[in-house]
Design an enzyme around this catalytic site. Structure first.
Site, PDB file in Angstrom:
ATOM      1  N   MET A 172      76.218-104.881 -17.735  1.00 11.17           N
ATOM      2  CA  MET A 172      75.082-104.461 -18.565  1.00 11.17           C
ATOM      3  C   MET A 172      74.154-103.518 -17.788  1.00 11.17           C
ATOM      4  O   MET A 172      73.018-103.842 -17.530  1.00 11.17           O
ATOM      5  CB  MET A 172      74.320-105.708 -19.052  1.00 11.17           C
ATOM      6  CG  MET A 172      75.160-106.607 -19.949  1.00 11.17           C
ATOM      7  SD  MET A 172      74.468-108.268 -20.169  1.00 11.17           S
ATOM      8  CE  MET A 172      74.991-109.067 -18.625  1.00 11.17           C
ATOM      9  N   GLN A 216      70.652-105.589 -29.057  1.00 15.45           N
ATOM     10  CA  GLN A 216      69.310-105.215 -28.606  1.00 15.45           C
ATOM     11  C   GLN A 216      68.621-104.344 -29.648  1.00 15.45           C
ATOM     12  O   GLN A 216      67.472-104.597 -30.028  1.00 15.45           O
ATOM     13  CB  GLN A 216      69.389-104.448 -27.275  1.00 15.45           C
ATOM     14  CG  GLN A 216      69.774-105.282 -26.075  1.00 15.45           C
ATOM     15  CD  GLN A 216      69.906-104.428 -24.822  1.00 15.45           C
ATOM     16  OE1 GLN A 216      69.955-103.196 -24.893  1.00 15.45           O
ATOM     17  NE2 GLN A 216      69.962-105.073 -23.674  1.00 15.45           N
ATOM     18  N   THR A 258      71.068-107.812 -14.562  1.00 16.30           N
ATOM     19  CA  THR A 258      70.337-106.891 -15.427  1.00 16.30           C
ATOM     20  C   THR A 258      68.921-107.415 -15.569  1.00 16.30           C
ATOM     21  O   THR A 258      68.714-108.627 -15.590  1.00 16.30           O
ATOM     22  CB  THR A 258      70.994-106.792 -16.821  1.00 16.30           C
ATOM     23  OG1 THR A 258      70.041-106.292 -17.768  1.00 16.30           O
ATOM     24  CG2 THR A 258      71.470-108.139 -17.322  1.00 16.30           C
ATOM     25  N   ASN A 259      67.955-106.505 -15.646  1.00 12.79           N
ATOM     26  CA  ASN A 259      66.572-106.928 -15.878  1.00 12.79           C
ATOM     27  C   ASN A 259      66.327-107.269 -17.336  1.00 12.79           C
ATOM     28  O   ASN A 259      65.791-108.328 -17.662  1.00 12.79           O
ATOM     29  CB  ASN A 259      65.601-105.816 -15.452  1.00 12.79           C
ATOM     30  CG  ASN A 259      65.459-105.684 -13.952  1.00 12.79           C
ATOM     31  OD1 ASN A 259      64.648-106.347 -13.322  1.00 12.79           O
ATOM     32  ND2 ASN A 259      66.266-104.807 -13.363  1.00 12.79           N
ATOM     33  N   THR A 260      66.730-106.354 -18.230  1.00 15.05           N
ATOM     34  CA  THR A 260      66.396-106.490 -19.648  1.00 15.05           C
ATOM     35  C   THR A 260      66.862-107.805 -20.243  1.00 15.05           C
ATOM     36  O   THR A 260      66.134-108.464 -20.999  1.00 15.05           O
ATOM     37  CB  THR A 260      66.989-105.321 -20.451  1.00 15.05           C
ATOM     38  OG1 THR A 260      66.428-104.091 -19.972  1.00 15.05           O
ATOM     39  CG2 THR A 260      66.692-105.466 -21.938  1.00 15.05           C
ATOM     40  N   CYS A 273      65.050-101.634 -13.868  1.00 14.82           N
ATOM     41  CA  CYS A 273      66.347-101.504 -14.531  1.00 14.82           C
ATOM     42  C   CYS A 273      67.330-101.297 -13.399  1.00 14.82           C
ATOM     43  O   CYS A 273      67.103-100.464 -12.513  1.00 14.82           O
ATOM     44  CB  CYS A 273      66.353-100.321 -15.489  1.00 14.82           C
ATOM     45  SG  CYS A 273      67.998 -99.901 -16.114  1.00 14.82           S
ATOM     46  N   THR A 274      68.407-102.051 -13.389  1.00 14.71           N
ATOM     47  CA  THR A 274      69.284-102.053 -12.217  1.00 14.71           C
ATOM     48  C   THR A 274      70.023-100.735 -12.020  1.00 14.71           C
ATOM     49  O   THR A 274      70.621-100.526 -10.966  1.00 14.71           O
ATOM     50  CB  THR A 274      70.290-103.218 -12.298  1.00 14.71           C
ATOM     51  OG1 THR A 274      70.907-103.239 -13.588  1.00 14.71           O
ATOM     52  CG2 THR A 274      69.580-104.555 -12.064  1.00 14.71           C
ATOM     53  N   GLU A 275      69.964 -99.824 -13.016  1.00 21.22           N
ATOM     54  CA  GLU A 275      70.584 -98.503 -12.846  1.00 21.22           C
ATOM     55  C   GLU A 275      69.665 -97.489 -12.162  1.00 21.22           C
ATOM     56  O   GLU A 275      70.146 -96.470 -11.652  1.00 21.22           O
ATOM     57  CB  GLU A 275      71.018 -97.930 -14.206  1.00 21.22           C
ATOM     58  CG  GLU A 275      72.307 -98.481 -14.770  1.00 21.22           C
ATOM     59  CD  GLU A 275      72.121 -99.833 -15.424  1.00 21.22           C
ATOM     60  OE1 GLU A 275      73.109-100.542 -15.616  1.00 21.22           O
ATOM     61  OE2 GLU A 275      70.955-100.201 -15.731  1.00 21.22           O
TER      62      GLU A 275
END
EC number: 5.1.1.13
Length: 230
Positions: free
Chosen positions: A10, A52, A83-85, A197-199
């Protein structure tokens, strides 16, 4: 060493550094040919992202809770949601899976507090920036005040995440835009910036930020290593 269960995909772009960083952390601590005992359940992000957009958070909670239970049955001793979200549905996972759940906001909060900061910028998806599940936890548990970008900036940051970063596209234009937003938030008094956000850490190197960076993927991975060796 404990076996860690990763809930990933994700997006998968940011799950890769989790796996690498956890293995590097284990090797650094234990030396030799040691590597991490990891179980990974990587979901189909298309399904998650559609939920989402439709606001079907209960459904995403069910999907991830079932995945966590699968990791528990397979022998995982702790859960890391990469994932943060999707920590918006952390309660749904924790209520059904009895394993320790390593919350990304808690690891980030400890890192910020350890750096002596109380006022930081927060970049992430619009869900993470605008809703209370992440910022509220940092405020309530760590007395950290999060500054977020303006509405138009949040929209563009979110667009770049989903239309570029999650697809493995990392452009100089987007890198410069994020750096510009960080600089503006620094002028408002931010002491550091959370890459929530991990990206984002894949796009913006620390040297492009005028503020100290709290890369949540790296922080979370280090937290996992500490848990595995505890």
């Amino acid at each position: 060493m404990k076996t860690i269960g990763l809930l990933g995909g994700m997006s998968w772009e940011s799950t890769i550094p989790y796996y690498r960083l956890i293995n590097e952390g284990i090797k650094q601590r234990l030396g030799g040919l040691h590597s991490a005992q990891v179980l990974l359940h990587s979901v189909d992000f298309h399904e998650i992202e559609e939920c989402q957009r439709r606001g079907e958070w209960d459904k995403t909670g069910d999907i991830l809770a079932e995945a966590a239970l699968g990791l528990q049955r397979a022998g995982a001793e702790g859960i890391v949601l990469c994932t943060n979200t999707m920590h918006k549905v952390a309660d749904a996972i924790e209520s059904r899976c009895t394993l320790p759940f390593l919350h990304i906001a808690d690891a980030t909060g400890r890192a910020i507090t350890g750096a002596g900061m109380t006022r930081v910028a927060l970049l992430g998806t619009r869900y993470t920036m605008e809703q209370d599940f992440y910022r509220g936890r940092l405020t309530e548990q760590f007395s950290i005040n999060c500054l977020i970008p303006e509405a138009d900036e949040r929209a563009k940051i979110n667009q770049i995440i989903f239309e570029e970063l999650c697809l493995g596209q990392f452009t100089e234009a987007s890198r410069a835009y994020y750096a510009q937003v960080i600089a503006r938030l620094a002028e408002q008094g931010a002491q550091g910036v959370i890459f929530g956000c991990t990206e984002i850490g894949l796009l913006v190197p620390e040297e492009r930020s005028v503020l100290p960076v709290f890369d949540t993927a790296a922080i979370h991975a280090e937290d996992a290593v500490a848990f595995m060796l505890s």
